[in-house]
Design a protein around this motif. Structure first.
Motif, PDB file in Angstrom:
ATOM      1  N   ASP A 223      39.664  41.396  47.134  1.00 19.12           N
ATOM      2  CA  ASP A 223      39.404  42.250  45.973  1.00 19.12           C
ATOM      3  C   ASP A 223      40.558  42.208  44.964  1.00 19.12           C
ATOM      4  O   ASP A 223      40.335  42.254  43.751  1.00 19.12           O
ATOM      5  N   GLU A 226      40.624  38.630  43.333  1.00 18.36           N
ATOM      6  CA  GLU A 226      39.509  38.446  42.393  1.00 18.36           C
ATOM      7  C   GLU A 226      39.602  39.408  41.211  1.00 18.36           C
ATOM      8  O   GLU A 226      38.771  39.365  40.310  1.00 18.36           O
ATOM      9  N   GLY A 227      40.628  40.275  41.223  1.00 13.75           N
ATOM     10  CA  GLY A 227      40.834  41.191  40.109  1.00 13.75           C
ATOM     11  C   GLY A 227      39.914  42.368  40.103  1.00 13.75           C
ATOM     12  O   GLY A 227      39.693  42.997  39.057  1.00 13.75           O
ATOM     13  N   LYS A 228      39.355  42.705  41.245  1.00 17.22           N
ATOM     14  CA  LYS A 228      38.418  43.831  41.304  1.00 17.22           C
ATOM     15  C   LYS A 228      39.146  45.156  41.521  1.00 17.22           C
ATOM     16  O   LYS A 228      38.841  46.154  40.862  1.00 17.22           O
ATOM     17  N   SER A 229      40.057  45.185  42.482  1.00 19.03           N
ATOM     18  CA  SER A 229      40.738  46.451  42.788  1.00 19.03           C
ATOM     19  C   SER A 229      41.891  46.732  41.813  1.00 19.03           C
ATOM     20  O   SER A 229      42.241  47.891  41.586  1.00 19.03           O
ATOM     21  N   TYR A 230      42.469  45.665  41.279  1.00 17.42           N
ATOM     22  CA  TYR A 230      43.558  45.863  40.296  1.00 17.42           C
ATOM     23  C   TYR A 230      43.473  44.701  39.306  1.00 17.42           C
ATOM     24  O   TYR A 230      43.926  43.594  39.572  1.00 17.42           O
ATOM     25  N   LYS A 231      42.855  44.971  38.170  1.00 16.55           N
ATOM     26  CA  LYS A 231      42.585  43.904  37.219  1.00 16.55           C
ATOM     27  C   LYS A 231      43.800  43.626  36.337  1.00 16.55           C
ATOM     28  O   LYS A 231      44.467  44.548  35.870  1.00 16.55           O
ATOM     29  N   TRP A 236      45.264  36.820  39.589  1.00 15.62           N
ATOM     30  CA  TRP A 236      46.253  36.957  40.651  1.00 15.62           C
ATOM     31  C   TRP A 236      46.391  35.613  41.388  1.00 15.62           C
ATOM     32  O   TRP A 236      45.434  34.849  41.506  1.00 15.62           O
TER      33      TRP A 236
END
Length: 609
Positions: A223, A226-231, A236
């Motif tokens: 997550d 893939e930049g979902k939890s901390y974009k 990343w």
């Protein structure tokens, strides 16, 4: 494009060599204008391992607590073939092929700057590594962020490190490489926290996730990656560093890279991200991005350099030339400064600069006004004329004309002109002296040397005093000459009045009657006015000849003769420049050298293109 990174590398090295570290200073800084990748992370975040993985070598100090205590500017140069080597800027003639020695030199150079304490310093160490296994890249490794001070460190160390890191990454040309361990909560990441504070939109920040292989079983970092939890604006990048056991076993870095690639390619959770994971991808991506940023910043850097060179040259011009070392050079410097002062002084007298017109005002206004105030008519009142003529006759009255009375009346009137004549001399002297002080204040070189300024001022005023004395003697002689010999033609041209001029048949009483005395008084007044008119023209000539002309010709002649006899140490005392100005000039000269060097580097790249 590779030339651009090399260009910035060269300019950064010049910055450090010439004392520009981007710190707060009264001097302009070029460091801040240069794009750089600053590596930020907390202690134990794996920051050192990431850098070593990018380089492919073990070379950074390791240990507990704060290991990196000075910024390390790491410049990587890709070579086609040959043995890899490292060079430190402070050891320009020495190449290191043993990277264990590189680690030791980093530790030793840190101690040279900070002592063997655990203090930190903002003065960077420059390390250049050339290898076939690297990409062209420049990174600045900063001290690891910490939350508590350890034994031997001041309590302020936590804030000191944060301030140093912040000073680097808050600059708009800084690219932030924020290192965070995957096995800790990202919300507590020191690197992410401080990066977000200075770059809230994430326009300059690259996130690197370390220790992915050390996460608890059943958890992963998908997550985050893939930049979902901390974009973040940039994707990343995950890396897998060597474990402590690998480090202890001296596992080869190239082998470690291979294992890293296999990890991402074979781990189901990360297989779809493998093409943009790993230290090799990180290095290539950073190199490409750095090149793009440098390319976009070059026009602005060129403009800044040109503008700053002009400003530095102007300030150095105001500060003047540095002091010569040898006796001849010192004497020449003093003479040149004095000639500059003398030239400015003459410009005031000649009307190029203001002030000289005041001398004309003395002759055109003050002197005539002073002569008018003498009030000869009161001195030649009937009572005074009768008294002086009677006293001049003594016990024998004059037979034809009261010649002795005339002479006494004329001399007593003319003597009073000495006062205005002396006042005119003093007034011009005062103006000349004021112009000395004005010329001294306008001679920029004299501001450098307080003792020389005082001596030049004293010497000039002493010369003016001698000129004033000579001028007084000459000017008063003009008055005395008029007293000592009367103009006979004036009296020969007077109309003869037999009745009042000397008919011996008249009684003595008649010769002293009012009409006769008025005639004597008016004749003397006419003569005195004629002399005043003459002196009104000749007194200025005498003053200009003795004072103004001499001030222009020989104001500092005696001073020149005196300093010509002095030895080097005595001349050195005259050139006692303010230490602050000396330091400022040296600093400005170094900074100017830096900017000119940077300008030459940029021009060379432009011509190469």
């Amino acid at each position: 494009m590779e030339n651009l990174i090399s260009l910035v590398n060269n300019i950064q090295r010049a910055c450090t060599a010439l004392g520009d570290h981007g710190e707060e200073s009264s001097l302009p800084t070029l460091w801040d204008a240069l794009p750089a990748i600053a590596v930020v992370g907390g202690q134990s975040s794996g920051k050192s391992s990431v850098l070593e993985s990018v380089v492919g070598k073990d070379f950074l100090p390791r240990g507990s607590g704060i290991v990196t205590r000075r910024p390390l500017v790491l410049q990587l140069h890709k070579i086609d073939e040959g043995r890899e080597y490292a060079e430190f800027m402070h050891l320009p003639k020495k190449r290191f092929t043993d990277f264990a020695q590189v680690r030791k030199e980093i530790e030793d150079e840190t101690d040279r700057e900070t002592g063997r304490s655990k203090a930190i310093s903002s003065v960077p160490i420059h390390l250049s590594i050339s290898s076939p296994n690297v990409v062209n890249l420049t990174l600045v490794d900063l001290p690891g962020l910490t939350k508590v001070a350890v034994d031997g460190q001041p309590e302020s160390i936590v804030a000191d490190i944060e301030n140093m890191v912040r000073a680097y990454i808050e600059k708009p040309n800084s690219i932030i490489l924020a290192i965070s361990p995957a096995n800790q909560d990202l919300a507590t990441s020191d690197a992410i926290k401080i990066s977000r504070e200075v770059d809230p939109k994430g326009e300059r920040t690259f996130g690197v996730l370390t220790k992915i292989d050390l996460m608890d079983k059943g958890t992963d970092a998908v997550d985050i990656l893939e930049g979902k939890s901390y974009k973040m604006q940039f994707p990343w990048i995950g890396v897998v560093n060597r474990s402590q056991a690998d480090i202890n076993k001296n596992v080869d870095m190239i082998a470690a890279r291979h294992r890293e690639r296999e990890y991402f390619a074979n781990t189901p959770e990360y297989k779809h991200l493998a093409h943009r994971m790993g230290s090799e991808h990180l290095a290539k991506m950073l190199s490409k991005h750095l090149e793009q940023v440098i390319k976009s910043r070059i026009p602005g850097i060129q403009s800044l350099i040109s503008k700053t060179i002009t400003e530095l040259e102007m300030e150095l011009g105001r500060l003047g030339k540095p002091i010569a070392v040898d006796t001849g050079g010192k004497l020449y410097s003093i003479m040149e400064i004095c000639r500059t002062f003398d030239s400015i002084y003459k410009e005031h007298l000649d009307g190029v600069r203001p002030g000289g017109e005041k001398i004309h005002n003395v002759f055109d206004s003050q002197l005539p006004a002073a002569l008018k105030r003498l009030q000869f008519d009161k001195h030649l009142s009937m009572e005074n004329v009768r008294k002086i003529i009677t006293e001049a006759d003594g016990y024998q009255p004059h037979l034809i004309a009261p010649e002795q009375g005339y002479r006494r009346l004329i001399e007593s009137s003319l003597i009073s002109i000495r006062g205005p004549a002396e006042s005119a001399v003093d007034a011009v002297h005062s103006i000349l002296k004021d112009l000395v002080h004005k010329a001294i204040s306008e001679t920029l070189e004299l501001k450098q040397y307080p003792t020389l300024r005082v001596e030049v001022g004293n010497a000039a005023v002493e010369s003016l005093e001698r000129m004033r004395e000579e001028s007084k003697k000459a000017t008063l002689k003009l008055v005395d000459m008029e007293c000592s010999y009367l103009t006979v033609d004036f009296f020969r041209k007077l109309p003869q009045d037999v009745e009042k001029g000397g008919n011996p048949t008249h009684s003595l009483f008649d010769r002293y009657n009012d009409s006769y005395l008025r005639r004597v008084g008016s004749t003397v007044l006419a003569y005195v006015n004629m002399v005043c008119a003459s002196l009104r023209n000749s007194i200025p000539k005498s003053i200009v000849y003795c004072q103004v002309r001499e001030a222009k010709r020989s104001l500092l002649d005696l001073f020149f003769t005196d300093i010509g006899k002095r030895e080097g140490k005595q001349l050195g005392k005259l050139l006692d420049e303010d230490p602050a100005i000396m330091e400022r000039r040296i600093s400005l000269a170094k900074r100017l050298e830096l900017y000119r060097s940077a300008q030459a580097e940029i021009d060379a790249v432009a011509w190469a293109k």
